[in-house]
Design an enzyme around this catalytic site. Structure first.
Site, short mmCIF file in Angstrom:
data_model
loop_
_atom_site.label_atom_id
_atom_site.label_comp_id
_atom_site.label_asym_id
_atom_site.label_seq_id
_atom_site.Cartn_x
_atom_site.Cartn_y
_atom_site.Cartn_z
CG ASP A 144 -18.67 63.22 27.65
OD1 ASP A 144 -19.56 64.09 27.50
OD2 ASP A 144 -18.86 62.02 27.46
CB THR A 149 -10.94 54.03 23.60
OG1 THR A 149 -11.93 54.12 24.63
CG2 THR A 149 -9.87 53.06 24.03
CG LEU A 171 -17.47 12.37 -9.21
CD1 LEU A 171 -17.48 12.49 -10.73
CD2 LEU A 171 -18.54 13.26 -8.59
N GLY A 178 -14.56 4.19 -8.52
CA GLY A 178 -13.68 3.05 -8.30
C GLY A 178 -13.01 3.04 -6.95
CB SER A 204 -15.62 0.35 -3.03
OG SER A 204 -16.38 1.32 -2.35
CB SER A 241 -15.38 12.68 1.65
OG SER A 241 -14.43 12.03 0.85
#
Lengths: 301, 632
Positions: free
Chosen positions: B38, B114, B472, B476, B478, B545
């Site tokens: 162009d 560009t 897992l 233990g 808790s 988690s």
């Protein structure tokens, strides 16, 4: 409200300040490359503005070649002191030991003192961002370089693999060992720099003003005999000429122009009426076509 | 002749006058869009040449290059002035964004050059992002092409409101007015269909120089401006930006000593003056402007585009990324948006993956959902898409991990335009334009309260924190959590234990055990834990988690240093052997689906602050260890 039409210099100034603040906020250990030239003087002035009333929160680094003009060394310490900044001077110890000089070693001089010296200094101090005063109008490969230019851990620039850079939103994320070169003056032209120095009354090295200086003509360039390390060739005799410099580097590689311009407006006048571009006075670019691009890929600023 | 040539005389005669004029120039940034054929590079080369931005040595190089690799025979190939890198020159195309500079006595110009190929959409968007104006080039022999539509769409999308339609190579169609008018009419129909209501059409020839700097005798029928005249007089974006509401994102807090605290940034929109009431978002606190500091002296007022340092009358919290805005009309705050996303990386987008989202000085973690649609940039059709690959543009929901203040992109490029950064490669992988927020947060301002979290903590005489136990089922967690809480209670510490099973009886009873539900389970617990730390409590949690990314998400919700990850490390065989609740047996027999360790993964922490090896020490010893590490 009434509009405030910011001038081009006000916009360029704001852009540079914005860039510097981004670097300080994003980088861990930034440094400003300080070459004592007019672009460095301009960049240092902008840094003072960006962080005022704090002093710029990074040191200045001068990668020295031992071959700069005496007047540049005189200016260096004073500029750092006035800005309240630490000045780090690095000289490549290998180049020092081997006595690398521009008369005997050609392009090895630039490679060892500047390219290698810069990489050494950045590694030594662990700098992760380094400001440079390069402008896009200086040279074609620079026209395409980003403002935040990413470098690999070995300091290489990959022109084909640059990060897109949108708006004024700069990505400085990098991995350990990698770094950024940052160019706050990217969008300034030589005329902008001179106008800004004039407008802001920025102190520059006297070599930019015309004065009688001892010079010899060699290979189409006027070289200043700045000290007794300059080996005169057969038939060469230093002649006092009224000259000034458009750009400053190692004195044996920097061509002077004959001039009577003793004030900034006169310098600008000569510049505007002149017909050669700025880097013409530097031997480094003439080595080969696309030489700057190659040097930059290897880590030259 | 043009204005440019008159200045030459002034330089020689009165340099001070010349400098005075040039110090008051404004600046226009523009982009040229067009494909290789162009004549885009030729046009830019011509502008540089005609405005005398080319020096003799450059001209000598140009003449030599023109003969060697030029496309104009013995004539000067202006395009060579512009085509930059060595590799590109050899291929005969420009492949990146290059910036060019020239000036007249009215304005300084920065041209972003560009390439126009479809595969370089990212470069065009990059160049357009800083532009005030776009010059869309059309080859007069070819008329409106697919690429013309693409360039126009992209320029409009990125927010350029000044469009110039430059119908080039008029010399090759004999300066035929009828053909020109037909092209302009054709373009107008298309432009209106994508929302471009106004544009300026100019018939030009880059090669012959028609209507570039001077009015061409070949087009006496053209009554509009010539290109340079238009570029010199068109209204700048900055004028428009100043009329908007005041907004400034804080880039850096300036604190040289105890007596000075200023907020440095570039004003995005509007203006600010001394005494103005401002609101800090997202905190919602208000104060008034007490100083506008610059090295050249304090200002009474500052406007969009200026980089300043603002001081406030009150000592309020404000840090990098927060936005100072007009108190009565603050920006919105939200964590979910509808946005246009322009993908710029070779690696396609992964919906749901966390990327860094950088919006001005704010950097947060964000995910992009599967696109609602992708836009075919050639036809503007909406297509169904599962992802976005290089150069694809789509509309999608973007969710951030916290509330962020923003403005719609159409109001502010600074406050509505973001980039996405890949967390592994650090590459800029996408650009995004925020359209609007999708959550009600936009209407729920953060209510600033007078009793701060520091105050809550001080009353309890403790540092709030979250002791996050992960491991897992049956490891233990808790048991240890319970012992830790008892020990802390005996030390007069104010605590609260959030237990995985207990929370599922109430707050999270609507959630199951799919991956998505597990993520939501942890998110809610994280939010509750955060509120409790705001209240000054030491929160102890016991959740499996299993996913690293969710634990990182919770860590990100908390104040720095307040999230303590404790890995209750029990090997699967050991936990399964204990099987206190009989769950492993059920999972092994297939009665229980998605059980962590059996048919759902557990991603162990890489660097937990505390690791408890339950095969070596008892629960009591573990609790003692944790407390002694936290409260020395």
């Amino acid at each position: 409200m009434t509009h405030t039409n910011l001038t081009h210099l006000q916009r360029l100034e704001a852009e540079a300040i914005h860039i510097m603040r981004e670097v300080v906020a994003q980088a861990e250990n930034p440094v400003m490359l300080y070459s004592v030239g007019k672009d460095s003087a301009c960049m240092l002035h902008l840094a003072k503005k960006a962080f005022y009333p704090s002093p710029p929160p990074f040191p200045l680094l001068h990668v020295d070649t031992t071959w700069k003009f005496k007047a540049m060394y005189a200016m260096r310490e004073a500029a750092a002191r006035k800005a309240g900044m630490q000045l780090i001077v690095h000289q490549n110890p290998d180049a020092l030991r081997q006595g690398i000089n521009p008369f005997d070693h050609g392009s090895l001089h630039t490679d060892m003192w500047k390219t290698e010296g810069l990489k050494q200094a950045l590694d030594l101090h662990g700098f992760d961002a380094a400001f440079g005063g390069a402008r896009r109008d200086e040279e074609k490969s620079r026209a395409k370089e980003r403002i935040f230019s990413f470098r690999t851990a070995s300091h290489r620039w990959d022109p084909k693999n640059q990060r897109p850079e949108l708006w004024r939103n700069y990505n400085a994320h990098k991995a350990k060992g990698e770094s950024m070169r940052v160019f706050p003056l990217s969008n300034w032209t030589e005329l902008d720099i001179w106008q800004y120095i004039h407008l802001e009354n920025i102190e520059i090295v006297p070599l930019y003003y015309a004065a009688p200086r001892p010079t010899v003509e060699r290979d189409g360039m006027l070289l200043m005999v700045d000290d007794d390390r300059f080996p005169l060739r057969e038939g060469e005799e230093p002649v006092m000429r009224s000259v000034r410099f458009r750009t400053l580097g190692c004195y044996p590689l920097t061509g002077a122009v004959e001039s009577e311009a003793k004030t900034l407006p006169e310098i600008i006048q000569e510049m505007l009426l002149t017909t050669t571009s700025e880097r013409q006075g530097r031997a480094i670019d003439h080595d080969q076509a696309a030489s700057m691009e190659k040097k930059k890929q290897e880590g030259y600023f | 002749m043009s204005e440019i040539y008159k200045t030459d005389a002034l330089i020689a005669e009165d340099i001070d006058k010349y400098l005075e004029i040039h110090q008051h120039k404004t600046m226009l940034r523009f982009i040229t869009c067009g494909s290789v054929d162009d004549g885009k590079s030729t046009l830019i080369g011509r502008l540089l040449y005609d405005s005398k931005m080319i020096f003799e040595d450059q001209l000598a190089t140009l003449e030599a290059d023109s003969k060697r690799v030029g496309t104009q025979g013995e004539g000067i190939d202006f395009a060579l002035l512009v085509d930059g890198l060595a590799a590109e020159r050899e291929q005969g195309i420009t492949i990146d964004v290059a910036y060019r500079f020239f000036a007249t006595e009215k304005r300084k110009f920065i041209v972003a050059d560009t390439p126009g190929h479809e595969q370089y959409t990212r470069n065009m968007v990059t160049g357009a992002s800083t532009a005030d104006l776009a010059v869309i080039l059309i080859d007069a022999r070819k008329g409106v092409l697919t690429q013309t539509r693409r360039h126009s769409y992209l320029a409009h999308l990125i927010g350029i409101r000044n469009i110039v339609l430059a119908v080039n190579k008029m010399d090759l169609i004999g300066y035929d007015q009828a053909k020109y008018d037909a092209i302009v009419a054709d373009y107008r129909t298309f432009a209106q269909s994508i929302g471009i209501t106004e544009f300026t059409a100019i018939p030009i020839s880059g090669l012959a120089g028609d209507n570039i700097t001077t009015r061409s005798a070949n087009t006496p029928w053209h009554d509009g401006p010539v290109l340079l005249e238009h570029l010199e007089t068109v209204e700048l974006n900055q004028t428009v930006e100043q009329d908007k509401l005041f907004r400034m994102a804080v880039q850096w807090v300036n604190r040289p000593n105890l007596d000075f605290r200023g907020f440095s940034g570039t004003i995005a929109t509007g203006a600010v003056k001394l005494g103005d009431e401002v609101r800090v978002l997202p905190s919602g606190k208000t104060s008034t402007i007490s100083r506008i500091v610059t090295m050249d002296g304090d200002l009474e007022q500052a406007v969009a585009g200026q980089a300043v340092t603002l001081c406030l009358a009150d000592e309020i919290d404000c840090s990098r990324g927060q936005i100072l805005c007009a108190a009565q009309n603050p920006v919105e705050v939200a964590d979910q948006f509808e946005a246009t996303v322009i993908w710029m990386d070779e690696v396609e987008m992964t919906p749901g993956r966390a990327y860094w989202l950088k919006l001005g000085p704010q950097t947060v973690s964000a995910t992009v959902a599967q696109p609602k649609y992708q836009v075919n940039v050639n036809t503007m059709e909406h297509l169904a898409a599962k992802t976005l690959d290089l150069n694809a543009i789509g509309v999608a929901t973007v969710t951030t991990d916290r509330d962020i203040p923003f403005a719609p992109y159409e109001n502010s490029r600074d406050l509505g335009g973001f980039i996405l950064i890949d967390k592994m490669t650090n590459r800029t992988v996408a650009a995004g334009l925020i359209h609007y927020s999708l959550r009600r947060a936009q209407n729920i301002h953060w209510q600033a309260t007078d009793i701060s979290r520091d105050h809550h903590a001080a009353m309890k005489n403790q540092k709030p924190m979250v002791l996050w136990m992960t491991g897992l089922s049956g490891s233990g967690k808790s048991t240890i959590a319970n012992l830790v809480e008892k020990k802390l209670a005996r030390m007069n510490r104010h605590t609260f234990l959030l237990d995985g099973d207990n929370v599922r009886h109430g707050l999270n009873k609507d959630l199951g055990f799919t991956d998505a539900d597990r993520v939501e389970n942890i998110r809610r617990v994280g939010e509750v834990a955060r509120l409790m730390t705001d209240a000054g409590l030491i929160v102890i949690t016991a959740f499996i988690s299993p996913f690293r990314s969710e634990r990182d998400m919770v860590r990100g919700m908390m104040q720095p240093g307040e999230f303590i990850e404790i890995f209750v490390d029990t090997p699967l065989e050991e936990a399964e052997k204990r099987d206190v609740k009989g769950l492993y047996a059920k999972a092994r027999s297939g009665q229980l689906k998605n059980f962590t360790g059996i048919d759902s993964p557990y991603e162990a922490p890489e660097n937990p602050q505390i690791r408890i090896d339950t095969t070596k020490i008892s629960a009591e010893e573990a609790a003692e260890l944790i407390v002694s590490k936290l409260i020395p």
